[in-house]
Motif scaffolding. Structure first.
Motif, PDB file in Angstrom:
ATOM      1  N   LYS A 131       0.557  -1.036  -0.092  1.00  0.00           N
ATOM      2  CA  LYS A 131      -0.134  -0.136   0.606  1.00  0.00           C
ATOM      3  C   LYS A 131       0.844   1.208  -0.428  1.00  0.00           C
ATOM      4  CE  LYS A 131      -4.214  -2.176   2.399  1.00  0.00           C
ATOM      5  NZ  LYS A 131      -4.620  -1.910   3.660  1.00  0.00           N
ATOM      6  N   LYS A 132       2.108   1.173   0.587  1.00  0.00           N
ATOM      7  CA  LYS A 132       2.463   2.101   0.522  1.00  0.00           C
ATOM      8  C   LYS A 132       3.128   2.597  -0.586  1.00  0.00           C
ATOM      9  CE  LYS A 132       4.087   5.539   3.608  1.00  0.00           C
ATOM     10  NZ  LYS A 132       3.644   6.970   4.053  1.00  0.00           N
TER      11      LYS A 132
ATOM     12  N   GLN B 231       0.537   4.212  -2.399  1.00  0.00           N
ATOM     13  CA  GLN B 231       0.361   5.796  -2.157  1.00  0.00           C
ATOM     14  C   GLN B 231       2.130   6.654  -2.926  1.00  0.00           C
ATOM     15  OE1 GLN B 231       0.296   6.267   2.239  1.00  0.00           O
ATOM     16  NE2 GLN B 231       1.072   8.267   1.390  1.00  0.00           N
TER      17      GLN B 231
ATOM     18  N   ARG C  57       2.082   7.125  -6.577  1.00  0.00           N
ATOM     19  CA  ARG C  57       1.198   8.733  -7.255  1.00  0.00           C
ATOM     20  C   ARG C  57       1.839   9.744  -6.619  1.00  0.00           C
ATOM     21  NH1 ARG C  57      -4.007   8.905  -8.538  1.00  0.00           N
ATOM     22  NH2 ARG C  57      -4.870  11.268  -9.347  1.00  0.00           N
ATOM     23  N   GLU C  58       2.367   9.956  -5.023  1.00  0.00           N
ATOM     24  CA  GLU C  58       2.246  11.123  -4.737  1.00  0.00           C
ATOM     25  C   GLU C  58       3.911  11.891  -5.798  1.00  0.00           C
ATOM     26  OE1 GLU C  58       1.974  10.447   0.069  1.00  0.00           O
ATOM     27  OE2 GLU C  58       3.211   9.685  -0.837  1.00  0.00           O
TER      28      GLU C  58
END
Length: 365
Positions: free
Chosen positions: A238-239, A242, A245-246
């Protein structure tokens, strides 16, 4: 874009076909197994024009005729090894058809390699509106594809659904037939960095999957991708998703007329480094518009390449991050690129338009 001091690139969409490969010995760190393949690849024109002058280590980029040294684990890359969750090739279904009335890109069913706009894609008012339309459709298709992600569905089923939505909207799925790619979308699961070919493998609980959609509508390509979570995904995955995307969001935020393109790579790598994620160097962003892959080359890592963004220019930014090795291995299908250590990889991509105020994301709903 490439200079005499810069690494040689292949591009973000590998359409090259392996014509010959001869393994040679290559020294490496203790305990590692690596074969060096001197491969003669037929590449689309983008690499011909942009990268033939480059010297130094080999990178992999979106199009190609170029002789390269590709260091890989080819031959063991498409075997599951000791990890039962490692990807392995599935069965391919027949190529899908497109209604005759739908406009096709020039490279479809053509014997010559895809053409190249020898320069950036800079648009007039009509071109901008066409890019907005193709980008919006690509975004809608990607959003729909994401809703299909669940344990048990096959990537081939995703491909068929995406294909149908694209043709129902009067567009052509750009990957289909591009340098021989057999499907309408790329589906890259877990350790697959990019260019995964949809097949019979069902998604499993805990997988992550990047879906890369490009549509050709009214003579213009819209290109986008996102990584989706399938079922109960662990915190590290998940990280990774995330932060990837950032990285894309931060890179887009610095874009504006006159900004040096190299700042994109620095922005991405600075953010990835904070979380100790690797940034894949071998695949790049690219100009996109009436041509699928064009100038500029957009590197996602720190670099000293020259070039500035121009008003009304369109290109993609598509960072690929990993939790382990950043080195790609190409499967024997000559498309599927996976991390050499089997570590997870994630990617996000948008097509952007450089405006007076900064950058407009064309591939969002």
């Amino acid at each position: 874009m490439a200079t005499s001091s810069s690494p040689r690139l292949l591009s973000s969409f590998l359409g090259d076909r392996l014509l010959s490969a001869r393994p040679v010995l290559h020294g490496n760190a203790p305990g590692s197994r690596r074969a060096a393949y001197q491969a003669t690849r037929t590449l689309c024109n983008l690499v011909d024009i942009l990268f033939n002058r480059a010297q130094g280590p080999t990178y992999i980029s979106a199009s190609r005729k170029l002789t390269i040294s590709l260091y890989s684990l080819r031959g063991q890359s498409d075997k599951p090894g000791d990890n039962p969750r490692r990807l392995r090739p599935g069965k391919l279904s027949p190529r899908l058809s497109v209604p005759n009335h739908i406009q096709r890109p020039p490279y479809v069913n053509a014997r010559q390699r895809p053409g190249l706009n020898n320069g950036p894609e800079i648009h007039d008012e009509r071109g901008i509106e066409c890019m907005r339309a193709s980008g919006k459709l690509a975004a809608q298709v990607l959003k729909f594809a994401g809703t299909l992600v669940k344990p048990g569905i096959t990537t081939d089923e995703i491909d068929k659904a995406v294909h149908q939505m694209i043709v129902d909207n009067g567009a052509y799925p750009s990957p289909l037939g591009y340098c021989g790619f057999p499907k309408s979308v790329c589906t890259s699961v877990n350790e697959c960095i990019c260019h995964g070919i949809p097949d019979s493998r069902p998604l499993e609980d805990g997988d992550i999957i990047n879906i890369d959609v490009t549509v050709y509508l009214n003579g213009y390509h819209g290109d986008t991708s996102a990584t989706f979570l399938c079922g109960d995904v662990d915190d590290r995955a998940k990280k990774l998703v995330q932060v990837t995307r950032e990285c894309l969001d931060k890179a887009i935020s610095i874009c504006a007329p006159g900004v040096e393109i190299k700042h994109i790579g620095r922005t991405i790598q600075d953010h990835a480094d904070k979380f100790k994620f690797g940034v894949v160097r071998q695949f790049v962003g690219h100009g996109v518009g009436q041509v699928f892959h064009a100038e500029p080359v957009v590197l996602h890592f720190r670099n000293n390449e020259w070039g500035r963004m121009t008003l009304n220019q369109t290109f993609t930014i598509e960072p690929m991050l990993t939790v382990g090795s950043i080195n790609p291995v190409i499967w024997s299908d000559d498309w599927t690129a996976v991390t050499e250590d089997g570590s997870l990889s994630a990617q996000f991509e948008h097509t952007i338009l450089i405006t007076e105020d900064g950058a407009e994301i064309l591939t969002q709903c």
